[in-house]
Write a protein that holds these residues in place. Structure first.
Motif, mmCIF file in Angstrom:
data_model
loop_
_atom_site.group_PDB
_atom_site.id
_atom_site.type_symbol
_atom_site.label_atom_id
_atom_site.label_comp_id
_atom_site.label_asym_id
_atom_site.label_seq_id
_atom_site.Cartn_x
_atom_site.Cartn_y
_atom_site.Cartn_z
ATOM 1 N N VAL A 160 -9.055 1.196 10.647
ATOM 2 C CA VAL A 160 -9.149 1.168 9.184
ATOM 3 C C VAL A 160 -8.356 -0.036 8.666
ATOM 4 O O VAL A 160 -7.293 -0.355 9.192
ATOM 5 C CB VAL A 160 -8.587 2.481 8.593
ATOM 6 N N GLU A 161 -8.900 -0.737 7.675
ATOM 7 C CA GLU A 161 -8.126 -1.787 7.014
ATOM 8 C C GLU A 161 -7.985 -1.426 5.536
ATOM 9 O O GLU A 161 -8.959 -1.036 4.878
ATOM 10 C CB GLU A 161 -8.789 -3.163 7.183
ATOM 11 N N ILE A 162 -6.786 -1.549 5.024
ATOM 12 C CA ILE A 162 -6.495 -1.161 3.641
ATOM 13 C C ILE A 162 -5.863 -2.350 2.938
ATOM 14 O O ILE A 162 -4.873 -2.909 3.396
ATOM 15 C CB ILE A 162 -5.543 0.052 3.594
ATOM 16 N N GLY A 163 -6.456 -2.756 1.790
ATOM 17 C CA GLY A 163 -6.007 -3.945 1.069
ATOM 18 C C GLY A 163 -4.700 -3.726 0.314
ATOM 19 O O GLY A 163 -4.251 -2.595 0.113
ATOM 20 N N SER A 164 -4.147 -4.823 -0.147
ATOM 21 C CA SER A 164 -2.844 -4.812 -0.807
ATOM 22 C C SER A 164 -2.805 -3.869 -2.012
ATOM 23 O O SER A 164 -3.750 -3.793 -2.797
ATOM 24 C CB SER A 164 -2.527 -6.213 -1.322
ATOM 25 N N ASN A 165 -1.675 -3.198 -2.148
ATOM 26 C CA ASN A 165 -1.374 -2.369 -3.320
ATOM 27 C C ASN A 165 -2.384 -1.258 -3.577
ATOM 28 O O ASN A 165 -2.494 -0.775 -4.713
ATOM 29 C CB ASN A 165 -1.205 -3.250 -4.569
ATOM 30 N N CYS A 166 -3.143 -0.845 -2.558
ATOM 31 C CA CYS A 166 -3.967 0.366 -2.696
ATOM 32 C C CYS A 166 -3.070 1.595 -2.754
ATOM 33 O O CYS A 166 -1.936 1.582 -2.268
ATOM 34 C CB CYS A 166 -4.909 0.522 -1.497
ATOM 35 N N THR A 167 -3.613 2.667 -3.323
ATOM 36 C CA THR A 167 -2.875 3.928 -3.395
ATOM 37 C C THR A 167 -3.773 5.058 -2.907
ATOM 38 O O THR A 167 -4.915 5.192 -3.358
ATOM 39 C CB THR A 167 -2.436 4.218 -4.844
ATOM 40 N N ILE A 168 -3.248 5.842 -1.988
ATOM 41 C CA ILE A 168 -4.017 6.960 -1.413
ATOM 42 C C ILE A 168 -3.160 8.212 -1.514
ATOM 43 O O ILE A 168 -2.116 8.308 -0.867
ATOM 44 C CB ILE A 168 -4.380 6.675 0.062
ATOM 45 N N ASP A 169 -3.590 9.157 -2.319
ATOM 46 C CA ASP A 169 -2.769 10.349 -2.571
ATOM 47 C C ASP A 169 -2.958 11.427 -1.509
ATOM 48 O O ASP A 169 -4.057 11.612 -0.984
ATOM 49 C CB ASP A 169 -3.131 10.937 -3.937
ATOM 50 N N ARG A 170 -1.903 12.163 -1.248
ATOM 51 C CA ARG A 170 -1.946 13.303 -0.345
ATOM 52 C C ARG A 170 -2.694 14.449 -1.008
ATOM 53 O O ARG A 170 -2.784 14.530 -2.241
ATOM 54 C CB ARG A 170 -0.532 13.738 0.033
ATOM 55 N N VAL A 187 0.847 -1.201 0.000
ATOM 56 C CA VAL A 187 0.000 0.000 0.000
ATOM 57 C C VAL A 187 0.880 1.249 0.000
ATOM 58 O O VAL A 187 1.936 1.276 0.632
ATOM 59 C CB VAL A 187 -0.924 0.007 1.237
ATOM 60 N N VAL A 188 0.442 2.269 -0.742
ATOM 61 C CA VAL A 188 1.151 3.553 -0.778
ATOM 62 C C VAL A 188 0.217 4.631 -0.245
ATOM 63 O O VAL A 188 -0.866 4.838 -0.788
ATOM 64 C CB VAL A 188 1.596 3.894 -2.206
ATOM 65 N N ILE A 189 0.651 5.291 0.809
ATOM 66 C CA ILE A 189 -0.151 6.339 1.442
ATOM 67 C C ILE A 189 0.604 7.656 1.340
ATOM 68 O O ILE A 189 1.728 7.775 1.835
ATOM 69 C CB ILE A 189 -0.422 5.994 2.923
ATOM 70 N N GLY A 190 -0.020 8.619 0.669
ATOM 71 C CA GLY A 190 0.568 9.959 0.661
ATOM 72 C C GLY A 190 1.417 10.304 -0.543
ATOM 73 O O GLY A 190 2.119 11.329 -0.531
ATOM 74 N N SER A 191 1.352 9.510 -1.612
ATOM 75 C CA SER A 191 2.045 9.918 -2.843
ATOM 76 C C SER A 191 1.339 11.165 -3.387
ATOM 77 O O SER A 191 0.214 11.494 -2.994
ATOM 78 C CB SER A 191 2.022 8.782 -3.863
ATOM 79 N N ASP A 192 2.024 11.858 -4.295
ATOM 80 C CA ASP A 192 1.502 13.135 -4.786
ATOM 81 C C ASP A 192 0.170 12.968 -5.491
ATOM 82 O O ASP A 192 0.009 12.075 -6.326
ATOM 83 C CB ASP A 192 2.485 13.759 -5.784
ATOM 84 N N GLY A 193 -0.768 13.873 -5.202
ATOM 85 C CA GLY A 193 -1.984 13.945 -5.986
ATOM 86 C C GLY A 193 -1.648 14.270 -7.425
ATOM 87 O O GLY A 193 -0.560 14.773 -7.733
#
Lengths: 336, 336, 336
Positions: free
Chosen positions: B201-211, B170-176
């Motif tokens: 909170v549960e977050i599945g594999s390889n999700c991406t959440i942008d900052r 999972v990637v949290i906070g990469s650039d919008g």
């Protein structure tokens, strides 16, 4: 390599002058030292523009370029490429910059790169290549000659067969997606099962395959998955099935053998897809399919039916006009 | 564990002989030492084929197998599984093969595996388990008892709550994703905001959440995300919302509480989805939804309306024939 | 920074009192020390509610808040943000916890974080920042000032240009998806080509870009890709093209310059998309597009045609009723 040797190797017939070939390329980019191929007679005219030193073809071509006539020229060409550009053997041994738990079993003929983590009770068989950044969880097991490219994650107790290729960033065995409302919040259904993957499986980059809740998510042998594919918990996928990029198979679906799920398709939860079915690109399968069905659209229907419906769809405004015209004509008749 | 104890624990009633149970499984795969459950009366007949040692059910079943009658048998079963297969506590401490910046704050009760990188000013709370290959950026903060599975990336300054489970990759906070044309090329809109994630909170594999560009992308508490989900910058997601695999929420969308976005669905940018809405699988939401709406299709419309339209869709060619027949009949009348 | 300086920097005109500004924010969240912007006159009323200390606008606004009038206020604002929040230079050097092959060439001005792996013959240029967990394969090359965020994987021989930003978890150069049936199982078409990426390219988290079978997958300069995008083997993408999240481009497709592929769209294999085309969100392009086309739907058709068809679609049941009414009226006439 001499063309005569190549012809012999492929069980084909050489037409034209024997010569040395050192590479393989596409018909557009081949140079005189390259061999190329013509699989689809549709592109026959390209033969007159190529600079290739030789062509593998299924039928005799009208050209002076040396040809090897062989059955299934595409397969022959693929074999040539394997022969001309062999995989370099990787013989790094077990890196001291890797972490290997003292109770893990790593075959002495496995290659473990730096920054790999191998947990307690994990088994890595001979011939395995585990690239940097991979994680092998507790009690997980990787079969003989399997390659894990960088940053692959295998959760605890999951089992991979032999001769598999797993591309970078793949996650095998993360928790299935299961929750039930407890009155105040989502209660997590424990995901205590595993993933079992057969032999000769290839899995594309950044795919995700969830572990079963209680039993096993099963991927058959010779299954080929493209990139960014999602496999839900408790899914079973039969041997030889092909799943193209960005497709998803929801929990407990059962996919038969020799199935093709084309790009960006999906199969709903608990659905059964029979052997030899094809879901076209973007198809969303929401009901069981008998063996051999070809489906398209969402919800997926028979492919030919979909083509016909799709054909009308784009002219819907025209249809509305025709209905309006009919209404007016009838109104005119009625008011007579 | 004795069935009588289990019944007590679940607040249920035991019918049949008390006995010891050591495992839990599905109705198909359970053995005599396992407990299973029947949540959906539709599968009642399976009771006669199961080898399970006991069944949790919402109603009395006609069988000699010991039963525990309890409200919400699925939730009860999930609780049993948690009880029978407790998570093994992980007490590795801080690995010397991890990199922890001297100015990072790592609680002594956190577990930091090898090959983890924790940057300057980051905070890791007690009870956290940070698996190999994770990256915690400058000033980021991970709440109490949160688990980051291998290769999770948290960019600088992002904040995760407590009791979260973040799966591998999972990637949290990469650039919008924000650019504006400067006349010659795309000018990058700086993405200086953060991501804030609630508790449980549960977050599945390889999700991406942008900052966010300037402020925060916000994921509420008890949000559950499946694998390969994409969350754009500046999105807000309310508590208890569920987002199934391969769905995407575009920038600045506002998703309410208790929403369900089913698999492969999407929400367009700046759209507002009211509390308790459901977007069915593959739905593409392109306009604001009031609370409680159920939508399907792309562009998403009322679910029942979609069902009716979809029903006609597949018979469009038939419709064309009927229109043609009408035209011919009218032509015949007109030519009389 | 004084507003007068900012105005000078942007080539704009200051209206109102000169004052010091220390931050930048959205119109909703800006405080008196922040500058904000109004790009879309539609939101003009928000000016009366903002607490911002100054506003960048394309036209004079009716407010006492100091304004900077400038062409393209959004671009101006983006420039301000870059100015007010400069990137902190990263000067870590080459970590001893990284693995750098003795035959790799790493510029002394590159920054190589711990747990990076740089293989034999790889080249890392000056100004590069390679975050933890990245893997640079044999002979791969990374251009000047390019940043690879954590856990990026670059397979052997792939080439990245300069000034690129690659977000976490991206995989560049994994094998293209190519198999041919050999009578018993899938025979892997060797993927011996590479990926070549231009300059000023940004690639979102967890994207996957496959290497060509024999030649190159080519990503032009100033291409911007959002998260979870899939690029198949042998694809070429022209300069300045934008690909939004979760889109996929299948093998051998040729995408022109300045194209926009909106979110969750797809382009089929071997398709050619002309310069300046736009595929709307969810569009699935299955046939060649001439330059400048705007398409929607699946299979993608002209955007306006799709809008009209879509408009009818949701009322299909109504259409069926009208046809049935016509049939009844004609039956009545006929039976007269």
């Amino acid at each position: 390599m001499l063309l005569s040797e190549i012809a012999k190797h492929l069980g084909g017939v050489l037409i034209g002058i024997d010569q040395d070939i050192s590479g393989a390329s596409t018909i557009e980019e081949a140079t005189p030292s390259d061999i190329t191929f013509l699989a689809n007679p549709k592109y026959r005219d390209k033969v007159h523009e190529t600079s290739a030193g030789a062509i593998i073809s299924g039928e005799k071509l009208e050209t002076d370029i040396p040809q090897i006539i062989a059955k299934d020229p595409y397969l022959c060409f693929a074999r040539m490429v394997s022969l001309l550009y062999p995989e370099k053997p990787i013989i790094e041994g077990i890196s001291e910059q890797a972490y290997v738990h003292p109770d893990a079993e790593v075959d002495e003929n496995a290659c473990i790169f730096p920054h790999v983590y191998i947990a307690q009770g994990a088994t890595i068989s001979g011939g395995c290549v585990i690239y940097p950044g991979c994680f092998i969880g507790e009690g997980a097991s990787i079969g003989r000659n399997t390659t894990l490219h960088p940053n692959v994650v295998v959760y605890d107790r999951c089992i991979l067969g032999r001769e598999c290729i797993v591309h970078a960033g793949v996650v095998i065995g993360s928790d299935g997606f299961g929750f039930t409302w407890d009155g105040e919040k989502h209660f997590k259904i424990p995901q205590k099962g595993i993933v079992i993957i057969g032999d000769y499986v290839e899995i594309g980059s950044n795919c995700t395959i969830d572990r079963a809740a209680l039993t096993s998510t099963r991927i058959g042998s010779d299954v080929k998955m493209d990139n960014l594919v999602q496999i839900g918990h408790n899914v079973t996928i039969g041997d030889h099935t092909i799943i193209v990029a960005q497709s998803g198979v929801a929990g407990s679906a059962r996919i038969g053998t020799g199935v093709v799920l084309a790009a960006q398709s999906g199969v709903a939860g608990h659905i059964s897809v029979g052997d030899g079915c094809t879901a076209a690109g973007r198809a969303g399968v929401t009901s069981d399919l008998p063996p051999g069905k070809i489906v398209s659209g969402f919800p997926a229907i028979d492919h030919r039916q979909w083509l016909r419906a799709q054909n009308v769809y784009k002219d819907l405004p025209e249809l509305v006009k025709r209905i309006r015209a009919l209404e007016r004509r009838l109104d005119a008749i009625d008011s007579d």
